[in-house]
Write an enzyme that holds these catalytic residues in place. Sequence first.
Site, PDB file in Angstrom:
ATOM      1  N   LYS A 134       2.706  10.304   2.843  1.00 20.04           N
ATOM      2  CA  LYS A 134       2.806  11.126   1.736  1.00 20.04           C
ATOM      3  C   LYS A 134       3.229  12.580   2.091  1.00 20.04           C
ATOM      4  O   LYS A 134       3.447  12.685   3.548  1.00 20.04           O
ATOM      5  CB  LYS A 134       1.167  11.379   1.180  1.00 20.04           C
ATOM      6  CG  LYS A 134       0.586  10.235   0.500  1.00 20.04           C
ATOM      7  CD  LYS A 134      -0.743  10.659  -0.088  1.00 20.04           C
ATOM      8  CE  LYS A 134      -1.089   9.667  -0.959  1.00 20.04           C
ATOM      9  NZ  LYS A 134      -1.185   8.372  -0.569  1.00 20.04           N
ATOM     10  N   SER A 178       0.728  -1.253  -0.063  1.00 19.54           N
ATOM     11  CA  SER A 178      -0.086  -0.095  -0.088  1.00 19.54           C
ATOM     12  C   SER A 178       0.959   1.156   0.078  1.00 19.54           C
ATOM     13  O   SER A 178       0.305   2.225  -0.385  1.00 19.54           O
ATOM     14  CB  SER A 178      -1.098   0.173   1.041  1.00 19.54           C
ATOM     15  OG  SER A 178      -0.203   0.048   2.332  1.00 19.54           O
TER      16      SER A 178
END
Lengths: 218, 218
Positions: free
Chosen positions: B176, B137
């Site tokens: 992120k 992921s």
Amino acid sequence: MTLSPRQQAMLQFIREYVETNGYPPSIREIGEAAHTSSTSVVSYNLNILQAKGYLTRGKEISRGVRLLQTGSLPETVGDPSDMIVRVPVLGRIVASEPVPIPDDNVSPLDVEDSIALTRDILQENGPVYALQVKGESMIDALIHDGDIVVMKPDSNVRDGDLVAAWLKVEKATTLKRFFWEGKDRVRLQPANPTMGPIYVHPSNLEIQGKVIAVIRQL
Amino acid sequence: MTLSPRQQAMLQFIREYVETNGYPPSIREIGEAAHTSSTSVVSYNLNILQAKGYLTRGKEISRGVRLLQTGSLPETVGDPSDMIVRVPVLGRIVASEPVPIPDDNVSPLDVEDSIALTRDILQENGPVYALQVKGESMIDALIHDGDIVVMKPDSNVRDGDLVAAWLKVEKATTLKRFFWEGKDRVRLQPANPTMGPIYVHPSNLEIQGKVIAVIRQL
DNA sequence: ATTATACAAGAACATTTGTTCTGTGTCAAA
DNA sequence: TTTGACACAGAACAAATGTTCTTGTATAAT
């Protein structure tokens, strides 16, 4: 690999001097011990010793001589702990050029840049070197611009190895996992599982090394 | 016998410099590390350190500084070299769970699993910990299954930081780069430049730490 | 207020130190 | 004989480097 008597004398003197004084001797002090008054002779011989892997020199640094434990390339250097492995960073890896491959005859300690890793990261005992990635072309290997790729100069690959391969027709370097598919076809599989492999004829590629670790600093 | 902060910094620098370079630093290099351009300040403090038994100096000798065994600063936990930083590996990071956040009192010695890094990789001085990535992921962050992510438990983020964020609505952890876009919107930008960002309301996310390095072993 | 000490700063200078340049000698190979 | 590689030598020079000098600030003790 043989040393001249003068070179041996210089190595011995440096070793004893460091043990006695805690810091290395100057060029002139080494010259006195080796019975020459010429600093260029000392410098000339120290450069040979460096090329042969016996020591490293700081460029234009006073007393910038550092003995290495053995002469092999590249290797653990002078750190107090066997846990540390100092890996020379030989330059950049970019998609449009072949990977720089270390020359056995050139001391990696000529390189100014190295990175210290540990045995927790790097269990390899053979020669290793590192390259810094330039550009976004390696993202299919999940490798980012600026990452440091640690490699070993081993072109004997087995299925699943992550290799640096130079594609002759495309004139490109790629990092992918290598799989034989029969005798005439190699599948190069990106590490990113959402991306498809490429297939090349074995004659089109040149394995330049295997990737054994990636280091990313943010 | 107490040392001033500058004197401690000088000792620390000398030790690290010798271990990294194999020979001592110059007066000016020590000065740079101690944030003074005055060579007389460095010399003055080195003379004090010599008088206190921390080191010796060669008179009118370049790089003539030698650390003594006695009087050195306490070492990093468990390892002989200050170059090594042992980072606890607290577990796994998976997309479907929040990141385990370390207890402030945890000591690296308390955890069974740790990884030794070096100061070349990790310049951070504060608390850090590591997590091993489980699953695919994180590939939008160019992070692979099995990679080790080194983090610091800092939720004060600035634009561009690579953060581990828990998305409450989606019940997912993501890695992120974080950017404010006004007061009510956060842009989370994947490291992979071919992928688009996601936008979330600040109330929907919980910053659980910042990523400061990634280690991949193959 | 004065004095002493610790610590600092910058400039100037002297010395240490490494590199470069030019030249020589020896030896092996062509 | 010529050529090239290797090792050496000394001089000159540039850069690195440590010391000295003068001045200043902060703090504690008197």
